[in-house]
Scaffold this active site. Sequence first.
Site, PDB file in Angstrom:
ATOM      1  N   LYS A  21       0.727  -0.848   0.261  1.00  0.00           N
ATOM      2  CA  LYS A  21      -0.099  -0.037   0.128  1.00  0.00           C
ATOM      3  C   LYS A  21       1.043   1.138  -0.439  1.00  0.00           C
ATOM      4  O   LYS A  21       0.953   1.989  -0.504  1.00  0.00           O
ATOM      5  CB  LYS A  21      -0.796  -0.048   0.689  1.00  0.00           C
ATOM      6  CG  LYS A  21      -2.036   1.466   1.121  1.00  0.00           C
ATOM      7  CD  LYS A  21      -3.652   0.662   2.423  1.00  0.00           C
ATOM      8  CE  LYS A  21      -2.684   0.747   3.780  1.00  0.00           C
ATOM      9  NZ  LYS A  21      -2.712   2.540   4.078  1.00  0.00           N
ATOM     10  N   SER A  22       1.811   0.845   0.829  1.00  0.00           N
ATOM     11  CA  SER A  22       2.857   2.681   0.697  1.00  0.00           C
ATOM     12  C   SER A  22       3.530   2.880  -0.290  1.00  0.00           C
ATOM     13  O   SER A  22       3.294   3.997  -0.775  1.00  0.00           O
ATOM     14  CB  SER A  22       3.318   2.141   2.349  1.00  0.00           C
ATOM     15  OG  SER A  22       3.320   2.286   3.330  1.00  0.00           O
ATOM     16  N   ARG A  26       3.045   6.478  -3.274  1.00  0.00           N
ATOM     17  CA  ARG A  26       4.255   6.268  -3.764  1.00  0.00           C
ATOM     18  C   ARG A  26       4.149   6.209  -5.630  1.00  0.00           C
ATOM     19  O   ARG A  26       5.327   8.111  -5.727  1.00  0.00           O
ATOM     20  CB  ARG A  26       5.664   6.336  -2.921  1.00  0.00           C
ATOM     21  CG  ARG A  26       5.613   6.691  -1.728  1.00  0.00           C
ATOM     22  CD  ARG A  26       6.020   6.449  -0.907  1.00  0.00           C
ATOM     23  NE  ARG A  26       6.174   7.115   0.712  1.00  0.00           N
ATOM     24  CZ  ARG A  26       5.640   6.532   1.656  1.00  0.00           C
ATOM     25  NH1 ARG A  26       4.355   5.150   1.898  1.00  0.00           N
ATOM     26  NH2 ARG A  26       5.628   6.648   3.253  1.00  0.00           N
ATOM     27  N   ARG A 121      -8.868  12.880  11.490  1.00  0.00           N
ATOM     28  CA  ARG A 121      -7.357  12.176  12.023  1.00  0.00           C
ATOM     29  C   ARG A 121      -6.563  13.922  11.874  1.00  0.00           C
ATOM     30  O   ARG A 121      -6.775  14.441  10.764  1.00  0.00           O
ATOM     31  CB  ARG A 121      -6.951  11.163  10.997  1.00  0.00           C
ATOM     32  CG  ARG A 121      -7.847  10.471  10.617  1.00  0.00           C
ATOM     33  CD  ARG A 121      -7.365   9.220  10.436  1.00  0.00           C
ATOM     34  NE  ARG A 121      -5.755   8.615  10.764  1.00  0.00           N
ATOM     35  CZ  ARG A 121      -5.007   8.017  10.040  1.00  0.00           C
ATOM     36  NH1 ARG A 121      -5.482   7.198   9.526  1.00  0.00           N
ATOM     37  NH2 ARG A 121      -3.840   7.336  10.113  1.00  0.00           N
ATOM     38  N   SER A 165       7.177  10.138  11.607  1.00  0.00           N
ATOM     39  CA  SER A 165       6.521   9.612  10.709  1.00  0.00           C
ATOM     40  C   SER A 165       6.492   9.536   9.160  1.00  0.00           C
ATOM     41  O   SER A 165       7.398  10.897   8.797  1.00  0.00           O
ATOM     42  CB  SER A 165       5.061  10.988  10.596  1.00  0.00           C
ATOM     43  OG  SER A 165       4.137  10.622   9.774  1.00  0.00           O
ATOM     44  N   GLN A 167       4.506   9.642   6.513  1.00  0.00           N
ATOM     45  CA  GLN A 167       3.899   9.841   6.270  1.00  0.00           C
ATOM     46  C   GLN A 167       4.163  12.243   5.949  1.00  0.00           C
ATOM     47  O   GLN A 167       4.387  12.714   5.073  1.00  0.00           O
ATOM     48  CB  GLN A 167       2.245  10.181   6.875  1.00  0.00           C
ATOM     49  CG  GLN A 167       1.778   8.687   6.052  1.00  0.00           C
ATOM     50  CD  GLN A 167       0.764   8.637   6.882  1.00  0.00           C
ATOM     51  OE1 GLN A 167      -0.273   9.872   7.496  1.00  0.00           O
ATOM     52  NE2 GLN A 167      -0.480   7.730   6.302  1.00  0.00           N
ATOM     53  N   ASP A 313       1.030  -0.939  12.094  1.00  0.00           N
ATOM     54  CA  ASP A 313       0.211  -1.447  11.684  1.00  0.00           C
ATOM     55  C   ASP A 313       0.144  -2.921  12.473  1.00  0.00           C
ATOM     56  O   ASP A 313      -0.563  -3.535  11.599  1.00  0.00           O
ATOM     57  CB  ASP A 313       0.878  -1.134   9.641  1.00  0.00           C
ATOM     58  CG  ASP A 313       0.655   0.226   9.763  1.00  0.00           C
ATOM     59  OD1 ASP A 313       0.395   1.077   9.916  1.00  0.00           O
ATOM     60  OD2 ASP A 313       0.989   0.897   8.107  1.00  0.00           O
TER      61      ASP A 313
HETATM   62  C1  S3P Z   1       2.121   4.750   6.071  1.00  0.00           C
HETATM   63  C2  S3P Z   1       2.991   5.215   7.210  1.00  0.00           C
HETATM   64  C3  S3P Z   1       2.372   4.948   8.621  1.00  0.00           C
HETATM   65  C4  S3P Z   1       1.863   3.810   8.615  1.00  0.00           C
HETATM   66  C5  S3P Z   1       0.122   4.423   7.382  1.00  0.00           C
HETATM   67  C6  S3P Z   1       1.713   4.238   5.956  1.00  0.00           C
HETATM   68  C7  S3P Z   1       3.321   4.890   4.979  1.00  0.00           C
HETATM   69  O1  S3P Z   1       1.778   5.859   9.189  1.00  0.00           O
HETATM   70  O2  S3P Z   1       0.843   3.549   9.578  1.00  0.00           O
HETATM   71  O3  S3P Z   1      -0.609   2.604   7.938  1.00  0.00           O
HETATM   72  O4  S3P Z   1       2.771   4.839   3.481  1.00  0.00           O
HETATM   73  O5  S3P Z   1       4.301   6.863   4.658  1.00  0.00           O
HETATM   74  P1  S3P Z   1       2.828   7.537  10.057  1.00  0.00           P
HETATM   75  O6  S3P Z   1       3.495   8.002   8.841  1.00  0.00           O
HETATM   76  O7  S3P Z   1       1.883   8.564  10.065  1.00  0.00           O
HETATM   77  O8  S3P Z   1       3.447   6.765  11.254  1.00  0.00           O
END
Ligand code: S3P
Length: 426
Positions: A21-22, A26, A121, A165, A167, A313
């Site tokens: 997913k991550s 991107r 959020r 984080s 993200q 996660d």
């Molecule tokens: C993610 C980063 C994590 C994770 C999320 C996906 C990402 O969150 O919990 O499911 O794809 O960069 P945070 O960066 O907010 O910790």
Amino acid sequence: MHQKISPATSVSGAIQLPGDKSISHRYGMLAAIAEGESKISNYSTGADCQSTLACMRALGAGVETKDGVVLIQGRGLDGLQQPAGALDAGNSGSTIRMLSGILAAQPFVTSIGGDESLSKRPMARIMTPLAEMGARIDAQENRFPPLTIHGARLHPIEYTLPVASAQVKSCVLLAGLFADGRTTVHEPMRTRDHTELALREFGADVDVDRLSISVTGRARLQGRELRVPGDLSSAAFFLVAALIVPDSSITIHGVGLNPTRSALLDFLAEMGAQIKILDVSSSGGELIGDVMIRKSRIQGGVLEKARTAALIDEIPVLAVLGAASEEGLIVRDASELRIKETDRIATIGENFKRMGLAIQLHQDGFEVPGKQQFRAAELDSFGDHRIAMAFSIAALAADGPCTVLGADAASVSFPEFFDTLQRVTE
Ligand code: S3P
């Protein structure tokens, strides 16, 4: 959707999982601001990553899926267009937080929001650095979606993340791509580095010096052909299933093994899991390989500090494993769990209670005793994909059939979850 799950006598076979997913998010975003076509295979089928594609399409990128491959016609760094209406990130925190970095640099105003869970959020964590770079962002109560992003010509910044984080790091690096000069992010601890790796793949100039990551702005990105590795966070459900159901042994092919994500495998191995990693190769800068696991006696353990962040996660399903382990599981330093798709400390606690499992909840974690009996119960996802899947796995070890309410939430990251589960369970 309500899903009935019967107790399993074994979990076995070989499976392949949808794309990480991550990484999918991107690749989808970078392909849209690259020049030329990108072909992305094994792109995540989850609703979250489809939200990203829909947003990129609304911003003017060409996006279509042919024979399971996502084809993206990139518009270049300066080619996105103002969308006709508000962008919808659905349930996806990654979409809204990372894409905001790109939107902050556009010569137009964009609104972006999502579902009820996303609307609760916190967004201040991205609004602060983006404001420092020159963008103006309006939010509900100054911190919740929907966001109205007034794009601007951004200046490069040096930013120290107050919370670990990926993200937020990614949001600032993506914004930095558009700024004249070098943008640097300092992390308090290492978080997943998919953005750094993907930026390099698309041709950006990225430097990593321990916990500091810099990107030089205005680089021209080029469309690429890429394959997304299988999602290790989705694999976690099947790894735990194999550890809590007798006579189990499972192989998962083509899983992403990026070291900033694979702490899960080390933790399971430390607790006694018999795991083998085979056929490791690299694709788009990401490690990929096959993971074999067989039923093992699991000792139990403690998750804290950087390790909690690295496994954030996977904690819902690790809680389930903890209750089946010899000595239980203690989780500390996990206050971020309170602000995920649900308050996961609360939703884990509620489902434990329903299964007659003991758990002591804290503001930033929990303690689960080991050697517990899982009672058949009506469980609830509370609309959270990882809670739906974690407690579907718990149900395999229950003393009778369970029902998971709102099980369709799984499709946020893993629409094939129940079909795959059915194929490997007896
Ligand atoms: C993610 C980063 C994590 C994770 C999320 C996906 C990402 O969150 O919990 O499911 O794809 O960069 P945070 O960066 O907010 O910790």
